[in-house]
Design an enzyme around this catalytic site. Structure first.
Site, PDB file in Angstrom:
ATOM      1  N   GLU A 150      28.601  43.355  29.801  1.00 39.85           N
ATOM      2  CA  GLU A 150      29.515  44.161  30.620  1.00 39.85           C
ATOM      3  C   GLU A 150      30.974  44.038  30.181  1.00 39.85           C
ATOM      4  OE1 GLU A 150      27.165  43.696  34.847  1.00 39.85           O
ATOM      5  OE2 GLU A 150      28.637  42.165  34.337  1.00 39.85           O
ATOM      6  N   CYS A 190      62.536  44.963  43.560  1.00 41.31           N
ATOM      7  CA  CYS A 190      63.406  44.014  44.263  1.00 41.31           C
ATOM      8  C   CYS A 190      62.707  42.668  44.359  1.00 41.31           C
ATOM      9  CB  CYS A 190      63.738  44.538  45.644  1.00 41.31           C
ATOM     10  SG  CYS A 190      64.554  46.114  45.553  1.00 41.31           S
ATOM     11  N   GLU A 191      62.608  42.012  43.233  1.00 43.05           N
ATOM     12  CA  GLU A 191      61.804  40.798  43.154  1.00 43.05           C
ATOM     13  C   GLU A 191      62.182  40.130  41.838  1.00 43.05           C
ATOM     14  OE1 GLU A 191      58.815  38.637  44.784  1.00 43.05           O
ATOM     15  OE2 GLU A 191      58.588  40.751  45.302  1.00 43.05           O
TER      16      GLU A 191
HETATM   17  C1  LIG Z   1      35.308  41.939  35.706  1.00 41.86           C
HETATM   18  C2  LIG Z   1      33.884  41.874  35.370  1.00 41.86           C
HETATM   19  C3  LIG Z   1      33.461  42.232  34.092  1.00 41.86           C
HETATM   20  C4  LIG Z   1      34.405  42.642  32.988  1.00 41.86           C
HETATM   21  O1  LIG Z   1      35.241  41.616  32.573  1.00 41.86           O
HETATM   22  P1  LIG Z   1      36.182  41.850  31.287  1.00 41.86           P
HETATM   23  O2  LIG Z   1      36.979  40.605  31.207  1.00 41.86           O
HETATM   24  O3  LIG Z   1      37.020  43.054  31.581  1.00 41.86           O
HETATM   25  O4  LIG Z   1      35.287  42.071  30.135  1.00 41.86           O
HETATM   26  C5  LIG Z   1      32.109  42.226  33.843  1.00 41.86           C
HETATM   27  N1  LIG Z   1      31.210  41.868  34.799  1.00 41.86           N
HETATM   28  C6  LIG Z   1      31.597  41.504  36.038  1.00 41.86           C
HETATM   29  C7  LIG Z   1      30.578  41.138  37.035  1.00 41.86           C
HETATM   30  C8  LIG Z   1      32.932  41.488  36.367  1.00 41.86           C
HETATM   31  O5  LIG Z   1      33.308  41.122  37.588  1.00 41.86           O
END
Ligand SMILES: *Cc1c(COP(=O)(O)O)cnc(C)c1O
Length: 490
Positions: free
Chosen positions: A329, A417-418
Site C-alpha cells: 500500500e 499568525c504563528e
Molecule cells: C498511511 C497508510 C499507508 C501509506 O503510507 P505511506 O507512508 O504513504 O506509504 C498504507 N497503509 C495504511 C494502512 C496506512 O495507514
C-alpha cells in the site's frame, strides 16, 4: 562580528545540511522527472515555466507531473510483480489515497493497473465519483461508522481491513443482516516499528491501530489477533481473506518490512493449521521513504521488492506453506516526489543569532553572531502542516530565475499568525532572493494538500497536473466565496 563565508557552512545550520556547490542545480531524487531549468533559467515542468503557471493559476500552487506519477505507480507494480512472480504470481498494489486523493488520481491509478486504499466514507465518495470498481478498493480505519461499513458493502469493496474485534462483529452482523458476506482482512500489529534508518521490535503494542499479536492480550491467554481470527472464521457474515500490517512511514531500509512479513507468515501458517481455515491474502502495508532533502536516499522499488520477496520465499519454504497473494500500500512513494509547491516571496528579514552552544555577549561571550534570513511566502502551515506536525524537513530552490549570488542560510516561513509557521526550517538560498521571486518546495505531493486547512481563512491552493506540455487544474483552488459559504450568518 563575523559574517558567513560564501562557501562555509553557517554554524546555525544543522549538521546534515551542506552548502550546495551550485545553488541553481536541482538534486534529482527530490524532483519529478520533467522538472528542469529552461534556457532562460526558469524552473519548468513538462516544458512549462513556473511564471506561466503563476500567471494562469496563481500562487501558492501544487504542481504535479502526471507522467511522473504514472511512472512511479508503474514502477511499484512492475517491480513487485517481477520479484513475486514465482512466489504468488505477482502483487496487488493499493495506492494509499489518504496521501493525496482526487478523481483524476483515482483514474491514473486504475489505468496503471493499481488499486485504491481508502480510510473514510469521504475517500470512498471520491472513489465512487471516479467510477473505480469496488472490487479494486480497500477500506481502512480504526473507528469506522456503521454508515461507512454499509457504504463499503453497497460499493461491494474488495476488502474491508478490520481493526478490532468489536468492529469485526459489527461488520459481520451488518453483512449478515443484508444477506451478504463482508470480505475482511485483519489488521495486526506485529511489534515492528520502523523508523527512517532503523526499526525496533517490541512484544507489546501501545497504539490505537490493530490487533495485538502479543500472546497474553485476552482473558483466555490468547492474542487479540488469534481471538479475531477465530471469531472471523466462525461468523457467517464474514469472508476472511487474510492478514494485514502497516509498520510505519518514510522508511528507507527494507529490514523492517521483511521482519513484519516473516512474523505475519508464521502467524498465518499457525492459524491456518490450528483453526483449519485458509487465508489466501497477506497485505504488508506502505511506508516506503522518499527524498525531502539532498541527504535522503530512497531505495528503488525493485530493491525493496527483492528484499521482501526473499523473506517471503524462504519463510514459506521453511513453513511448508503456499505463499498467500501479497499486496502492498504505497502512498508517499508514489505521489510525494511528483509535486512541488510554488510560492511567491514577500517579506524578507535577516536576524543575527548566537551560534548554538556559545555564550552570548551578556554571559561574557564574544558577541559573534551569524545571520539567518527569514523568507516569507504566500502560503505556509495551511498548505504544508508537516513541518509543524512532525518536524519534517524540506528543501527549496529559487524557481523563477537563476542567481549568481552567494548562498545564505535561510528559513522559509508562511504568512500565518504563528511563529511555528515554518515551511523549510533550514536551506541555503541565494543572497539576492527578493520579493516577487518564485520559490519551489519539492516533495509536497503526499500529506500536504491532504492535510491542508483554512487557518487564518486562507484559501486552500489548487492542484495543477502537467502532462504532455500542458497544464490543467485537477483540483481548483478555493475562492473567498468557498471560505464564506458555510458561515450561516447571525
Ligand atoms: C498511511 C497508510 C499507508 C501509506 O503510507 P505511506 O507512508 O504513504 O506509504 C498504507 N497503509 C495504511 C494502512 C496506512 O495507514
Amino acid at each position: 562580528m563575523s559574517v558567513q563565508d560564501t562557501n562555509t557552512a553557517s554554524p546555525l545550520a544543522p549538521e546534515w545540511l551542506a552548502v550546495p556547490a551550485d545553488l541553481n542545480a536541482l538534486t534529482p531524487p527530490m524532483w519529478a522527472g520533467s522538472v528542469q531549468r529552461n534556457d532562460a533559467g526558469s524552473l519548468a515542468v513538462g516544458g512549462i515555466p513556473v511564471q506561466e503557471l503563476k500567471e494562469q493559476f496563481g500562487t501558492p500552487l501544487f504542481v504535479m507531473d502526471e507522467a511522473d506519477f504514472r511512472a512511479r505507480a508503474r514502477a511499484f507494480k512492475d517491480s513487485f510483480d517481477a520479484a513475486f512472480a514465482d512466489i504468488c504470481g505477482g502483487v496487488d498494489v493499493y495506492y494509499a489515497g489518504k496521501s493525496f486523493l482526487c478523481t483524476a488520481v483515482v483514474k491514473w491509478v486504475e489505468e496503471e493497473g493499481l488499486r485504491l486504499d481508502t480510510s473514510s466514507g469521504g475517500e470512498l465518495a471520491v472513489a465512487a465519483r471516479a467510477g473505480i470498481a469496488g472490487e479494486r478498493v480497500a477500506l481502512h480505519g480504526n473507528n469506522k461508522s456503521d454508515g461507512e461499513l454499509n457504504r463499503a458493502l453497497d460499493m461491494r469493496l474488495g476488502r474491508i481491513v478490520v481493526d478490532s474485534l468489536s468492529e469485526l462483529v459489527r461488520v459481520g452482523d451488518i453483512a449478515q443482516a443484508r444477506g451478504e458476506h463482508a470480505k475482511v482482512m485483519l489488521r495486526l500489529t506485529p511489534g515492528v516499528h520502523a523508523h527512517t534508518h532503523e526499526f525496533i521490535a517490541t512484544a507489546h503494542e501501545d497504539q490505537k491501530f490493530g490487533l495485538s499479536m502479543a500472546a497474553d492480550t485476552t482473558d483466555q491467554g490468547l492474542s487479540a489477533a488469534e481471538e479475531a481470527v477465530a471469531a472471523a472464521a466462525a461468523h457467517p457474515g464474514i469472508e476472511l481473506l487474510g492478514l494485514h500490517c502497516h509498520i510505519g512511514s518514510q522508511i528507507f531500509e527494507p529490514d523492517g518490512f521483511a521482519l513484519a512479513a516473516e512474523k505475519l507468515l508464521r502467524f498465518l501458517a499457525a492459524m491456518q493449521e490450528k483453526h483449519l481455515i485458509s487465508m489466501p491474502e497477506l497485505d504488508l502495508g506502505g511506508g516506503y521513504g522518499i527524498a525531502y532533502t539532498p541527504v535522503d536516499t530512497p531505495r528503488p522499488a525493485a530493491e525493496i521488492a527483492e528484499a521482501m520477496a526473499a523473506v517471503v520465499r524462504s519463510t514459506c519454504a521453511e513453513l511448508g506453506i503456499k505463499s498467500p497473494r501479497i499486496s502492498i500500500e504505497p502512498g508517499r512513494a508514489i505521489v510525494g516526489s511528483t509535486t512541488f509547491t510554488l510560492y511567491e516571496v514577500g517579506t524578507l528579514k535577516t536576524v543575527r543569532v548566537d551560534a548554538p552552544g556559545t555564550l552570548n555577549a551578556s554571559d561574557g561571550g564574544n558577541n559573534v553572531t551569524y545571520p539567518r534570513r527569514y523568507v516569507s511566502v504566500d502560503g505556509g502551515m495551511s498548505d504544508n502542516a508537516r513541518p509543524v506536525l512532525y518536524d519534517a524537513d524540506y528543501s527549496a530552490i529559487l524557481a523563477s530565475r537563476t542567481s549568481p549570488a552567494a548562498p545564505q542560510l535561510s528559513r522559509v516561513v508562511g504568512k500565518h499568525c504563528e511563529s511555528g509557521d515554518i515551511v523549510v526550517r533550514d536551506v541555503y538560498l541565494p543572497e539576492d532572493v527578493a520579493a516577487g521571486d518564485l520559490l519551489a518546495v519539492p516533495g509536497t505531493g503526499a500529506y500536504c494538500w491532504a492535510l491542508s486547512s483554512n487557518y487564518n481563512y486562507l484559501a486552500r491552493p489548487g492542484v495543477v497536473a502537467v502532462r504532455d506540455g500542458s497544464a490543467r487544474l485537477i483540483v481548483r483552488g478555493e475562492t473567498e466565496e468557498d471560505l464564506l459559504n458555510r458561515d450561516m450568518g447571525a
